[in-house]
Motif scaffolding. Sequence first.
Motif, PDB file in Angstrom:
ATOM      1  N   SER A  75      38.755  43.321  49.597  1.00 54.40           N
ATOM      2  CA  SER A  75      39.720  42.340  49.987  1.00 54.40           C
ATOM      3  C   SER A  75      39.493  40.956  49.219  1.00 54.40           C
ATOM      4  CB  SER A  75      39.610  41.867  51.577  1.00 54.40           C
ATOM      5  OG  SER A  75      38.243  41.583  51.528  1.00 54.40           O
ATOM      6  N   ALA A  76      40.283  40.824  47.842  1.00 57.58           N
ATOM      7  CA  ALA A  76      39.971  39.801  47.422  1.00 57.58           C
ATOM      8  C   ALA A  76      40.798  38.673  47.669  1.00 57.58           C
ATOM      9  CB  ALA A  76      40.397  40.225  45.895  1.00 57.58           C
ATOM     10  N   THR A 111      42.834  34.988  47.026  1.00 57.68           N
ATOM     11  CA  THR A 111      43.795  34.392  45.894  1.00 57.68           C
ATOM     12  C   THR A 111      43.956  32.787  46.031  1.00 57.68           C
ATOM     13  OG1 THR A 111      45.367  36.120  46.547  1.00 57.68           O
ATOM     14  CG2 THR A 111      46.059  33.994  45.474  1.00 57.68           C
ATOM     15  N   THR A 148      47.833  36.810  42.142  1.00 62.91           N
ATOM     16  CA  THR A 148      47.433  37.540  43.604  1.00 62.91           C
ATOM     17  C   THR A 148      46.224  38.514  43.251  1.00 62.91           C
ATOM     18  OG1 THR A 148      49.783  37.770  43.790  1.00 62.91           O
ATOM     19  CG2 THR A 148      48.408  39.246  44.839  1.00 62.91           C
ATOM     20  N   SER A 149      45.473  38.175  44.316  1.00 63.82           N
ATOM     21  CA  SER A 149      44.163  38.913  44.481  1.00 63.82           C
ATOM     22  C   SER A 149      43.105  38.548  43.415  1.00 63.82           C
ATOM     23  CB  SER A 149      44.398  40.393  44.589  1.00 63.82           C
ATOM     24  OG  SER A 149      45.110  40.715  45.777  1.00 63.82           O
TER      25      SER A 149
END
Length: 218
Positions: free
Chosen positions: A19-20, A22, A90-91
């Motif tokens: 779950s990276a 941002t 994103t991420s």
Amino acid sequence: MLLLVATADSQIAQVPGSSAATGLSGQVVDSYGQGISGARIWIIDSTGQAKETASNATGGYSMTLAPGSYTITAELSGYSFTSATVLVQTSLLSAVPRIVGYWAGPAAQAAVSPPASGLYGQAYYATGTGTGWVQGRVMDQTGAGVPSASLNVDGWRTAYATDEQGNYRLELSPGMHIIDPFKPGYGIPPRAAFVASGRTTRLDFIAKGVVALGRGRM
């Protein structure tokens, strides 16, 4: 652009784990590479909206942000800081190039009361360590200048207004300022500008026509 100081290319780092996050992270250092704690970190998006945080004991900082382009600089009494730009994806956690603070001595106390009168090109703040300028144009959606729009700075209602072509120029103390133009019949979102001593920051505004219901802002 919002800032007329040197910028550096951003670096992108993948956040470990499934779950990276941002956002971005970076460090504020002095000219010897030592972390500067307690610096006010300003993170400004492409629309001129600013968020702030503070550097920790080692000069580090981080913030979760929506994807987009951001300009980052810092503020601390006695220091003059560089800035950097970074693209948040994103991420991904974007690593901001180091913000460097150069010691310039204790900052003089700025006068925070607006002058009794003044027009285009006059000073708003007076300091003993030099000032900078914010200039630009307030335009409607067709590109035509909006004349006689009042200019509020940092919540103060000033005596300044745009000229007949919608142009304005303000002399301000170094640091972050919020410029908030206003004219009845228009919606003009405020924008943030970081002012550096002896430099000019360009800041334009787009005014959208609105239908006023009831009593508007005075």
